[in-house]
Design a protein around this motif. Structure first.
Motif, PDB file in Angstrom:
ATOM      1  N   LEU A 319       0.832  -1.199   0.000  1.00  0.00           N
ATOM      2  CA  LEU A 319       0.000   0.000   0.000  1.00  0.00           C
ATOM      3  C   LEU A 319       0.869   1.251   0.000  1.00  0.00           C
ATOM      4  CD1 LEU A 319      -2.656  -1.050   2.680  1.00  0.00           C
ATOM      5  CD2 LEU A 319      -2.747  -1.383   0.205  1.00  0.00           C
ATOM      6  N   SER A 320       0.430   2.271  -0.734  1.00  0.00           N
ATOM      7  CA  SER A 320       1.115   3.555  -0.721  1.00  0.00           C
ATOM      8  C   SER A 320       0.641   4.387   0.464  1.00  0.00           C
ATOM      9  CB  SER A 320       0.850   4.322  -2.018  1.00  0.00           C
ATOM     10  OG  SER A 320      -0.526   4.636  -2.140  1.00  0.00           O
ATOM     11  N   SER A 321       1.414   5.376   0.828  1.00  0.00           N
ATOM     12  CA  SER A 321       1.049   6.287   1.915  1.00  0.00           C
ATOM     13  C   SER A 321       0.793   7.660   1.308  1.00  0.00           C
ATOM     14  CB  SER A 321       2.179   6.378   2.947  1.00  0.00           C
ATOM     15  OG  SER A 321       1.864   7.298   3.965  1.00  0.00           O
ATOM     16  N   ASN A 322      -0.443   8.112   1.361  1.00  0.00           N
ATOM     17  CA  ASN A 322      -0.830   9.353   0.701  1.00  0.00           C
ATOM     18  C   ASN A 322      -1.391  10.351   1.708  1.00  0.00           C
ATOM     19  OD1 ASN A 322      -0.333   8.245  -1.953  1.00  0.00           O
ATOM     20  ND2 ASN A 322      -2.234   7.098  -1.703  1.00  0.00           N
ATOM     21  N   GLU A 323      -1.020  11.601   1.539  1.00  0.00           N
ATOM     22  CA  GLU A 323      -1.588  12.673   2.348  1.00  0.00           C
ATOM     23  C   GLU A 323      -1.408  13.989   1.605  1.00  0.00           C
ATOM     24  OE1 GLU A 323       0.376  13.358   6.011  1.00  0.00           O
ATOM     25  OE2 GLU A 323       2.390  13.085   5.195  1.00  0.00           O
ATOM     26  N   VAL A 324      -2.278  14.941   1.910  1.00  0.00           N
ATOM     27  CA  VAL A 324      -2.204  16.262   1.304  1.00  0.00           C
ATOM     28  C   VAL A 324      -1.271  17.126   2.124  1.00  0.00           C
ATOM     29  CG1 VAL A 324      -3.490  18.329   0.653  1.00  0.00           C
ATOM     30  CG2 VAL A 324      -4.521  16.074   0.355  1.00  0.00           C
ATOM     31  N   CYS A 325      -0.314  17.752   1.462  1.00  0.00           N
ATOM     32  CA  CYS A 325       0.598  18.650   2.162  1.00  0.00           C
ATOM     33  C   CYS A 325      -0.165  19.911   2.583  1.00  0.00           C
ATOM     34  CB  CYS A 325       1.778  19.020   1.267  1.00  0.00           C
ATOM     35  SG  CYS A 325       2.827  17.626   0.832  1.00  0.00           S
ATOM     36  N   SER A 326      -0.011  20.290   3.822  1.00  0.00           N
ATOM     37  CA  SER A 326      -0.678  21.500   4.306  1.00  0.00           C
ATOM     38  C   SER A 326      -0.024  22.725   3.689  1.00  0.00           C
ATOM     39  CB  SER A 326      -0.596  21.573   5.829  1.00  0.00           C
ATOM     40  OG  SER A 326       0.764  21.569   6.246  1.00  0.00           O
ATOM     41  N   ASP A 327      -0.848  23.738   3.367  1.00  0.00           N
ATOM     42  CA  ASP A 327      -0.299  24.966   2.782  1.00  0.00           C
ATOM     43  C   ASP A 327      -0.034  25.995   3.875  1.00  0.00           C
ATOM     44  OD1 ASP A 327      -2.766  25.977   3.485  1.00  0.00           O
ATOM     45  OD2 ASP A 327      -3.603  25.742   1.466  1.00  0.00           O
ATOM     46  N   ASP A 328       0.546  27.107   3.457  1.00  0.00           N
ATOM     47  CA  ASP A 328       0.905  28.162   4.406  1.00  0.00           C
ATOM     48  C   ASP A 328      -0.160  29.243   4.525  1.00  0.00           C
ATOM     49  OD1 ASP A 328       3.343  26.910   4.807  1.00  0.00           O
ATOM     50  OD2 ASP A 328       4.306  27.991   3.154  1.00  0.00           O
ATOM     51  N   SER A 329      -1.239  29.062   3.784  1.00  0.00           N
ATOM     52  CA  SER A 329      -2.249  30.127   3.777  1.00  0.00           C
ATOM     53  C   SER A 329      -3.124  30.112   5.015  1.00  0.00           C
ATOM     54  CB  SER A 329      -3.127  30.015   2.527  1.00  0.00           C
ATOM     55  OG  SER A 329      -3.836  28.782   2.530  1.00  0.00           O
ATOM     56  N   GLY A 330      -3.168  28.963   5.679  1.00  0.00           N
ATOM     57  CA  GLY A 330      -3.995  28.867   6.873  1.00  0.00           C
ATOM     58  C   GLY A 330      -5.471  28.702   6.578  1.00  0.00           C
ATOM     59  N   THR A 331      -5.835  28.437   5.330  1.00  0.00           N
ATOM     60  CA  THR A 331      -7.246  28.314   4.962  1.00  0.00           C
ATOM     61  C   THR A 331      -7.773  26.923   5.241  1.00  0.00           C
ATOM     62  OG1 THR A 331      -6.644  27.719   2.688  1.00  0.00           O
ATOM     63  CG2 THR A 331      -6.994  30.061   3.180  1.00  0.00           C
ATOM     64  N   GLY A 332      -6.860  25.958   5.409  1.00  0.00           N
ATOM     65  CA  GLY A 332      -7.304  24.599   5.663  1.00  0.00           C
ATOM     66  C   GLY A 332      -7.817  23.875   4.447  1.00  0.00           C
ATOM     67  N   ASP A 333      -7.429  24.354   3.240  1.00  0.00           N
ATOM     68  CA  ASP A 333      -7.904  23.698   2.018  1.00  0.00           C
ATOM     69  C   ASP A 333      -7.407  22.271   1.914  1.00  0.00           C
ATOM     70  OD1 ASP A 333      -9.234  25.957   1.306  1.00  0.00           O
ATOM     71  OD2 ASP A 333      -7.668  26.726  -0.026  1.00  0.00           O
ATOM     72  N   GLY A 334      -6.262  21.974   2.548  1.00  0.00           N
ATOM     73  CA  GLY A 334      -5.726  20.623   2.467  1.00  0.00           C
ATOM     74  C   GLY A 334      -6.588  19.594   3.157  1.00  0.00           C
ATOM     75  N   ASP A 335      -7.501  20.020   4.006  1.00  0.00           N
ATOM     76  CA  ASP A 335      -8.337  19.082   4.759  1.00  0.00           C
ATOM     77  C   ASP A 335      -9.548  18.598   3.971  1.00  0.00           C
ATOM     78  OD1 ASP A 335      -6.619  19.419   6.887  1.00  0.00           O
ATOM     79  OD2 ASP A 335      -7.797  21.069   7.738  1.00  0.00           O
ATOM     80  N   ILE A 336      -9.818  19.176   2.811  1.00  0.00           N
ATOM     81  CA  ILE A 336     -11.036  18.804   2.082  1.00  0.00           C
ATOM     82  C   ILE A 336     -10.871  17.479   1.351  1.00  0.00           C
ATOM     83  CG2 ILE A 336     -11.680  21.221   1.812  1.00  0.00           C
ATOM     84  CD1 ILE A 336     -10.760  21.075  -1.072  1.00  0.00           C
ATOM     85  N   HIS A 337      -9.625  17.008   1.184  1.00  0.00           N
ATOM     86  CA  HIS A 337      -9.391  15.740   0.498  1.00  0.00           C
ATOM     87  C   HIS A 337      -9.035  14.673   1.525  1.00  0.00           C
ATOM     88  CE1 HIS A 337      -9.585  17.731  -3.343  1.00  0.00           C
ATOM     89  NE2 HIS A 337      -8.580  18.537  -3.045  1.00  0.00           N
ATOM     90  N   SER A 338      -9.866  13.678   1.608  1.00  0.00           N
ATOM     91  CA  SER A 338      -9.630  12.613   2.581  1.00  0.00           C
ATOM     92  C   SER A 338      -8.580  11.643   2.054  1.00  0.00           C
ATOM     93  CB  SER A 338     -10.927  11.855   2.858  1.00  0.00           C
ATOM     94  OG  SER A 338     -11.361  11.190   1.673  1.00  0.00           O
ATOM     95  N   THR A 339      -8.016  10.868   2.969  1.00  0.00           N
ATOM     96  CA  THR A 339      -7.039   9.849   2.576  1.00  0.00           C
ATOM     97  C   THR A 339      -7.676   8.814   1.657  1.00  0.00           C
ATOM     98  OG1 THR A 339      -5.865  10.123   4.678  1.00  0.00           O
ATOM     99  CG2 THR A 339      -5.425   8.115   3.436  1.00  0.00           C
TER     100      THR A 339
END
Length: 390
Positions: A319-339
């Motif tokens: 299995l691969s290990s996937n995650e969205v890199c958090s950005d520096d904007s602080g908007t939390g856009d990286g949280d909208i995509h689930s693993t």
């Protein structure tokens, strides 16, 4: 020094053997390129020939001929597979430092004044670039600009000559894959091709039309069958199959090319392409002579699953290990995509989240640059052992 003399003698012997096996067409191309390079005449050539006409054989003969005399020849390919087929070959992007996202203003980052590569290119008698049609024209133009920049240091007039006065030989077949333009139209693809570059007006086209593969290792009946099939493919590639047309035509496929079993077409395809597969699983020559091409990744996956099911060995799933890199904007856009969503993505250039393997399974490398070991994008391998973590 003794080893160098021995290697040159070996190359000379190989060169003589290859020369004696050349067709008349190949010899004409060979003589013209040799004359231009050895006499420092400059020139740009395009060796146009479909698969089987002996382009790679010609490259190997040119390499042996030049190197046996102590001359330098730079051989590159547009792909890793093409590069490994030429002695001392390497991909063009790696050799010249061509950027991946190439533009009309791009230059070769590795060709700089006083660099070792620049010294090599200045001393080189010939540059060979195989499978040129699949490369964007901006790559050739980047090399042209970079060579002009360094060659003018030897003579200011070289800045006015294509590739700074170097002899450059391209090879390939425009009937095959052209440059990939993301979401591009037919016009965009043509505009990205070598024949749309300003360099094309300097190219002298040398054609190879005799199929060398039909001349060895086959019975007369088989040769005739292969000849007819080859001519039919060429008619399709030239756009003349089926008579006059405006770009679209209905073709009648030969019955022996059709899959008759509509209930289980993948089984039929595998059985015909790989007869007695399990008994030949560890036979490299058997596997080298066969391949199944598919138009979509979905069909590739279906074929792979069926072939894997035939191998009666224990299966491991990695299995691969996937995650969205958090950005520096602080908007939390990286949280909208689930693993789970990331794991479900299947696209070109990336392995699937689940990699199912068995000992004896055939696999293809997607990313590797260890060409010294014969490993590059597209190399086919056989799994011999499976570890706990891959």
């Amino acid at each position: 020094m003794d080893a160098l003399s021995y290697n040159r003698q070996s190359l000379s012997e190989e060169h003589e053997i290859q020369l004696s096996s050349m067709t008349d067409e190949q010899r004409l191309v060979y003589n013209e390129v040799m004359e231009a390079a050895l006499n420092n005449k400059g020139g740009v050539f395009f060796v146009y020939g479909y698969g089987g006409t002996g382009k790679t054989f010609l490259w190997r003969t040119l390499c042996a001929g030049f190197r046996s005399k102590g001359n330098i020849i730079v051989a590159v390919g547009s792909s890793g597979i093409a590069a490994t087929l030429i002695p001392g070959g390497i991909t063009a992007h790696s050799r010249f430092g061509i950027s991946i996202n190439v533009t009309e203003d791009s230059i070769c980052s590795r060709i700089k004044p006083d660099s070792d590569l620049t010294e090599l290119l200045i001393r080189a008698k010939l540059i060979i670039w195989d499978e040129a049609p699949i490369t964007h024209r901006h790559c050739f133009e980047a090399l042209d600009k970079s060579l002009k920049d360094v060659m003018r240091l030897l003579h200011v007039g070289n800045a006015e000559l294509p590739f700074g006065g170097k002899v450059v030989v391209f090879g390939g077949d425009f009937r095959q894959t052209l440059p990939i333009v993301s979401k591009g139209s037919r016009e965009d693809v043509v505009a990205a091709s070598l024949c749309s570059s300003y360099l094309w007006s300097f190219c002298k086209v040398l054609r190879l039309t005799k199929n060398m593969r039909l001349q060895v290792g086959s019975s007369s009946d088989n040769v005739e069958e292969l000849r007819k099939f080859s001519e039919w493919l060429l008619e399709i590639g030239d756009g003349i199959a089926g008579g006059e047309n405006d770009g679209e035509v209905d073709l009648e496929l030969p019955a022996d090319l059709l899959i008759q079993d509509v209930m289980n077409p993948i089984k039929t395809l595998v059985d015909v392409t790989y007869p007695d597969l399990l008994a030949q699983l560890w036979n490299p020559e058997y596997l080298q002579q066969r391949a199944i091409l598919a138009p979509t990744h979905e069909i590739v996956g279906s074929v792979n699953e069926y072939v894997l099911s035939l191998i009666k060995k224990d299966e491991r799933i990695y299995l691969s290990s996937n995650e969205v890199c958090s950005d520096d904007s602080g908007t939390g856009d990286g949280d909208i995509h689930s693993t789970e969503f990331l794991n479900s993505i299947k696209c070109a250039g990336l392995p699937n989240h689940q990699l199912r393997l068995k000992v004896g399974a055939m696999e293809m490398l997607m990313r590797n640059i260890d060409q010294s070991r014969g490993l590059c994008n597209g190399t086919r391998l056989i799994v011999t052992d499976l570890g706990a973590r891959g």
